[in-house]
Design an enzyme around this catalytic site. Structure first.
Site, short mmCIF file in Angstrom:
data_model
loop_
_atom_site.label_atom_id
_atom_site.label_comp_id
_atom_site.label_asym_id
_atom_site.label_seq_id
_atom_site.Cartn_x
_atom_site.Cartn_y
_atom_site.Cartn_z
N LYS A 38 0.84 -1.19 0.00
CA LYS A 38 0.00 0.00 0.00
C LYS A 38 0.88 1.24 0.00
CE LYS A 38 -3.88 1.75 2.85
NZ LYS A 38 -4.70 1.37 4.04
N SER A 110 -9.39 1.50 3.42
CA SER A 110 -8.55 2.29 2.53
C SER A 110 -7.60 1.46 1.68
CB SER A 110 -7.76 3.31 3.34
OG SER A 110 -6.89 2.69 4.25
N SER A 134 -9.73 -0.99 7.33
CA SER A 134 -9.17 -0.75 6.01
C SER A 134 -8.52 -1.95 5.35
CB SER A 134 -8.15 0.40 6.08
OG SER A 134 -8.79 1.62 6.35
#
Length: 409
Positions: A38, A110, A134
């Site tokens: 990420k 996220s 997330s």
């Protein structure tokens, strides 16, 4: 996206795709596996944008990324995310990541690109972060597995990661099955993660039926039925909505992280992200202290409800993934704002630091919801072993339907 360049205009999975992957050490226990990270993780020589046009504080190299490379895994690229990780749809200043099961729908955030990268087979596992859901939300919506370790687990450090909330942030993996997560956990710990028996387990089931649609409800009840079929005893557990504490803590801490950008006339955040950060910056110390006190009470309540239980089953999402731009969802109690509907299911366990494994459950229309398996703090390896046993049971052809014996609310 062209190899070797970071193209902010490119929407989709990759925030940065290098000309050549970072190769892991030959002969390591993870040799032959690939992973994505990420775009909050610091990677030497790679850009970090966090899905925003705002200037960011410096981020050191991630020791978790370094360790995985040493163990033999190869890093293929950095994935898109919801802007600065402050949201659950996956939207950012460069667009968003389409859901692999239906491009018209959100991937979830996220860790949006992380979930999509494993769902599409672009890597074997992905590094994500989880502050309020997330990892678990995009895992459930994309039909993959997500693991949020116990808070402070040294195997999954959050150093070298752009923070959102020091109180609630976790780092963890997403993969197509629990077996892959177990392999990574074994390599990091140097210890075997064994498949665990459910026989004799005492399993709580948190079933907030009014907060779910029929697909999420069916997935939870089916998981409870399978737990019974594996030899567990199930009983009902209730938990309150804990968003009141979570929102004040996370938004105030996020505003502190991004204070330099917020001091600019044009910070560079999207309007929605900026509004949340401005709210966090405007909270008084008394309000934040009161939120932390509520968090302590919620922690004591969760420990009380889990006393005498080995595991908790809970829904991971209230519905399957919404259409991009949709800001409400329909659940049994009616139409609910999307953020509230999602986070009230996942927030308790990240805010309080308990380990969670999210397992996907396909719906009749080809989309996905999921269930959370919540273990006791520090019981991460056992949780993964139980998850693998349940996954195997769910995938087996002889999983015949049986009625659940214990009534649930």
């Amino acid at each position: 996206m062209k190899p070797g360049r970071s193209s902010p205009e490119q929407t989709g999975i990759w925030a940065y795709l290098p000309a050549r992957p970072l190769a892991g050490r030959a002969g390591g226990p993870l040799s032959g596996l690939t992973f994505s990270a990420k775009d909050l993780f610091g990677v030497d020589g790679w850009p970090l944008q966090a899905g925003t046009l705002a200037p960011l504080p410096p981020v050191e190299e991630s020791p978790l990324v370094t360790r995985l490379l040493e163990l033999g895994a190869t890093l293929v690229g950095k994935t898109h995310l919801h802007e600065i990780a402050l949201g659950i749809t996956g939207a950012n200043r460069f667009g968003g990541t389409p859901n692999p099961l239906d491009p018209a729908r959100v991937t979830g955030g996220s860790s949006s690109g992380a979930a999509a990268s494993v769902a599409l087979g672009l890597c074997d596992f992905a590094l994500g972060t989880d502050t309020g859901g997330s990892i678990r939300v995009p895992a459930a919506w994309c039909g993959v597995v997500g693991f949020k370790p116990s808070k402070g687990d040294p195997l999954w450090p959050t150093g070298g990661v752009l923070p959102l909330s020091q109180t609630c942030d976790h780092a963890g993996p997403l993969a197509r099955d629990v077996e892959a997560v177990m392999r990574v956990q074994e390599a990091l710990s140097g210890q075997q993660v064994a498949v665990q028996s459910w026989r004799g387990l005492r399993v709580g089931v948190w079933n907030p039926a009014g907060w779910l649609d029929e697909h999420a409800q069916a997935a939870l009840l089916e998981a409870a039925r399978q737990a019974e079929a594996l030899g567990a005893t199930v009983s009902a557990v209730t938990l309150p909505d804990m968003l009141d504490a979570y929102s004040d803590i996370v938004q105030s801490e996020a505003a502190a992280v991004h204070a330099s950008a917020l001091a600019l006339d044009e910070p560079g955040f999207s309007a929605g992200t900026l509004a949340l950060l401005r709210r966090g910056a405007g909270l008084t110390p008394e309000v934040v202290t009161a939120a932390r006190e509520r968090r302590e009470r919620y922690g004591a309540l969760l420990a009380e409800r889990m006393n005498g239980l080995d595991l908790l089953l809970a829904p991971a999402v209230p519905t399957s993934a919404p259409i991009t731009g949709q800001d409400t969802v329909n659940v049994a109690e009616g139409s609910v704002p999307l953020r509230v509907a999602v986070l009230r299911l996942t927030v308790p366990f990240s805010m309080l630091g308990w380990p969670v494994l999210a397992l996907p459950s396909r719906t009749p229309d080809g989309l996905s919801v999921g269930v959370q398996l919540v273990g006791h703090p520090g019981d991460d390896a056992r949780l993964l072993g139980l998850g693998r046993a349940l996954e195997t049971r769910r995938d087996s052809a002889d999983s015949a339907a049986q009625p659940i014996q214990t009534p649930l609310p």
